[in-house]
Design an enzyme around this catalytic site. Structure first.
Site, PDB file in Angstrom:
ATOM      1  N   LYS A  50      50.220   8.958 -71.023  1.00 21.58           N
ATOM      2  CA  LYS A  50      51.020   8.170 -71.956  1.00 21.58           C
ATOM      3  C   LYS A  50      51.886   7.210 -71.152  1.00 21.58           C
ATOM      4  O   LYS A  50      52.658   7.623 -70.269  1.00 21.58           O
ATOM      5  CB  LYS A  50      51.900   9.126 -72.756  1.00 21.58           C
ATOM      6  CG  LYS A  50      52.026   8.805 -74.214  1.00 21.58           C
ATOM      7  CD  LYS A  50      52.686   9.977 -74.909  1.00 21.58           C
ATOM      8  CE  LYS A  50      53.018   9.640 -76.322  1.00 21.58           C
ATOM      9  NZ  LYS A  50      53.835  10.681 -76.950  1.00 21.58           N
TER      10      LYS A  50
HETATM   11  C1  E4P Z   1      54.117  10.821 -80.303  1.00 19.55           C
HETATM   12  O1  E4P Z   1      53.331  10.513 -79.476  1.00 19.55           O
HETATM   13  C2  E4P Z   1      55.543  10.432 -80.280  1.00 19.55           C
HETATM   14  O2  E4P Z   1      56.097  10.731 -79.054  1.00 19.55           O
HETATM   15  C3  E4P Z   1      56.254  11.113 -81.397  1.00 19.55           C
HETATM   16  O3  E4P Z   1      55.442  11.086 -82.547  1.00 19.55           O
HETATM   17  C4  E4P Z   1      57.632  10.572 -81.664  1.00 19.55           C
HETATM   18  O4  E4P Z   1      58.120  11.154 -82.844  1.00 19.55           O
HETATM   19  P1  E4P Z   1      59.670  11.133 -83.260  1.00 19.55           P
HETATM   20  O5  E4P Z   1      60.025   9.743 -83.682  1.00 19.55           O
HETATM   21  O6  E4P Z   1      59.757  12.099 -84.393  1.00 19.55           O
HETATM   22  O7  E4P Z   1      60.430  11.580 -82.052  1.00 19.55           O
END
Ligand code: E4P
Length: 217
Positions: free
Chosen positions: A84
């Site tokens: 990522k």
């Molecule tokens: C996924 O890859 C993201 O890191 C995640 O969905 C972020 O979600 P949040 O906005 O609830 O922290």
């Protein structure tokens, strides 16, 4: 549509996998902290063994050279680890290099369709538009999914749209209707997808009617 679970908790990943509909896992540094993880490498290896699907592991580095080194390391932990990368100029440059090295990437923190277009041009395997965080600041998160879908279809990009920051079942439904390839959701939301009061009521009635004829089994 593929379902990923957005958590670093092994118990949740195991339970989600046992349902037979889990296609992958996404994590981020905040989720790792929430799960109390100290040894990130060991934890990513453990997650990667619980699913054969892609497991997103996020870099902590912010410069191009450090991101590349960290990405190579993360991907070496398990073959299904996807790296990522945050959407920054250094991140985009890293996406391009990692594509050439056949290391799959998930470009995270996407809040505009043009960011998604740039990430796709750089060769990202996935882009993660954050629906819930946009809704939180008064923008329609789902509009972002709609626009990215249109752009990717217009130009035939193969980059997958991974709808992220999902807060409730309606987000999953809308993302599916808008053509997102994947929804990553908290385990609580995955469980909510199974619930319907009419299913519970209907089942209770069927069992009660059976019992009237045959008694309790
Ligand atoms: C996924 O890859 C993201 O890191 C995640 O969905 C972020 O979600 P949040 O906005 O609830 O922290």
């Amino acid at each position: 549509m593929l379902f990923f679970v957005d958590t670093a908790l092994l118990s949740e990943i195991q339970e989600a996998a046992s349902l037979g509909i889990l296609d992958g896992v996404t994590t981020n540094p905040s989720l790792m902290a929430k799960a109390g993880v100290k040894d990130f490498d060991a934890h990513y290896r453990a997650i990667a063994q619980l699913t054969s699907g892609p497991v997103s592991a996020e870099v902590i580095s912010t410069t191009y050279a450090d991101m590349i080194a960290e990405a190579r390391h993360l991907h070496s932990l398990a073959p299904n680890i996807v790296v990522k990368i945050p959407f920054t100029p250094d991140g985009v440059k890293a996406l391009h290099t990692l594509k050439e090295e056949n290391i799959p990437t998930n470009c995270t923190l996407i809040f505009s369709p043009l960011q998604a277009l740039i990430a796709a041009k750089a060769g990202a395997t996935y882009v993660s538009p954050f629906i819930g965080r946009l809704d939180d600041v008064g923008h329609e998160g789902m509009e972002l999914i709609r626009q990215i879908r249109q752009i990717f279809d217009n130009y035939g990009f193969e980059t997958k749209i991974l709808a992220a920051s999902i807060r409730h079942p309606l987000h999953v439904l809308q993302a599916a209707l808008e053509g997102a390839d994947i929804a990553t959701m908290p385990f609580s939301v995955l469980k909510q997808l199974f619930q319907h009061p009419l299913t519970d009521k209907g089942l209770a009635q069927f069992l009660a009617d059976y019992e009237k004829l045959h008694g309790r089994s």
